[in-house]
Design a protein around this motif. Sequence first.
Motif, PDB file in Angstrom:
ATOM      1  N   HIS A 179      -7.990   0.606  -9.754  1.00  0.00           N
ATOM      2  CA  HIS A 179      -8.318  -0.053  -8.472  1.00  0.00           C
ATOM      3  C   HIS A 179      -9.730   0.391  -8.091  1.00  0.00           C
ATOM      4  O   HIS A 179      -9.968   0.915  -7.022  1.00  0.00           O
ATOM      5  CB  HIS A 179      -7.274   0.384  -7.436  1.00  0.00           C
ATOM      6  N   ASP A 208      -4.199   1.705  -4.130  1.00  0.00           N
ATOM      7  CA  ASP A 208      -4.838   2.925  -3.613  1.00  0.00           C
ATOM      8  C   ASP A 208      -4.255   4.226  -4.175  1.00  0.00           C
ATOM      9  O   ASP A 208      -4.976   5.198  -4.329  1.00  0.00           O
ATOM     10  CB  ASP A 208      -4.826   3.008  -2.078  1.00  0.00           C
ATOM     11  N   HIS A 245       0.835  -1.200   0.000  1.00  0.00           N
ATOM     12  CA  HIS A 245       0.000   0.000   0.000  1.00  0.00           C
ATOM     13  C   HIS A 245       0.868   1.246   0.000  1.00  0.00           C
ATOM     14  O   HIS A 245       0.955   1.931  -0.989  1.00  0.00           O
ATOM     15  CB  HIS A 245      -0.992  -0.014   1.168  1.00  0.00           C
ATOM     16  N   HIS A 272     -13.475   2.722  -4.818  1.00  0.00           N
ATOM     17  CA  HIS A 272     -12.979   1.777  -3.814  1.00  0.00           C
ATOM     18  C   HIS A 272     -14.110   0.977  -3.154  1.00  0.00           C
ATOM     19  O   HIS A 272     -13.960   0.430  -2.067  1.00  0.00           O
ATOM     20  CB  HIS A 272     -12.122   2.461  -2.735  1.00  0.00           C
TER      21      HIS A 272
HETATM   22 ZN    ZN Z   1      -7.450  -0.541  -1.813  1.00  0.00          ZN
END
Ligand code: ZN
Length: 251
Positions: free
Chosen positions: A139, A84, A29, A143
Amino acid sequence: MSWKHSLWRAVAAAVGADARPGLRILGYHCVGTDIPGDPYGLCVRPGAFARQLEAIASGRFGTPVCLGGAKLDGSAELCVTFDDGYQDALTTAAPLLAEKNIPFTVCVTPGLLDSGRPHLAWDELRELAKVPGAEIGAHGLTHARLDALGGSALARELEGSRRRLEDALGRAVTVMSWPHGAATRRTAAAAKAAGFARAGCSLYGVNGPGRDPLLLKRTEITGFDDDRDFAGKAAGRWDWFARRQGDPQAR
Ligand SMILES: [Zn+2]
């Protein structure tokens, strides 16, 4: 470090590595951003990350590739991915990766970029895309858990994320990762229809030629991992963890 991590580490030491070759995808991340409390260990410290890159650059875990560049033919390959779109992908991770000539894939959520720090601004994303070896993937658009959405909402998330990124970058976006790892065979088919060729989920393990390219296994690297945990994860010693997770390819 959590008691769970200590327990999992003990199991990893007790079970043998799954020595099957294939594409191992590592899921990160952020690198260096201070996340208050960080209960999931999302942040890996830059010093630890640099040592991990040393090990990857040695080639002992396979040839470093980006997600779109993987052969997926059963040969030993290793792919570094980020989810992210944290700003430190540009400021901290990318320079370290470029210095070691390690390709990488950053899967970003347009809705998170719109929300500002600690995520990348859109002009920073464009800068990141120009770093040698960088690949940008999607992504989701917001989210959301995509396995919970019906057909039209699911298509909006998938197509919308791809279009916004392609408009911003002026290049094709054909890879992605599943927000929350939430994927099934149905969402994989929808991603294919939306123009994606490859997508990573959160199931630990290595990817051989028989794996659905839209449900690729990824092994998560966290801030709880010491150097030995990292080497164990990259070598498959933590693949037993998949038994706790359940395979989206079977759903
Ligand atoms: Zn994520």
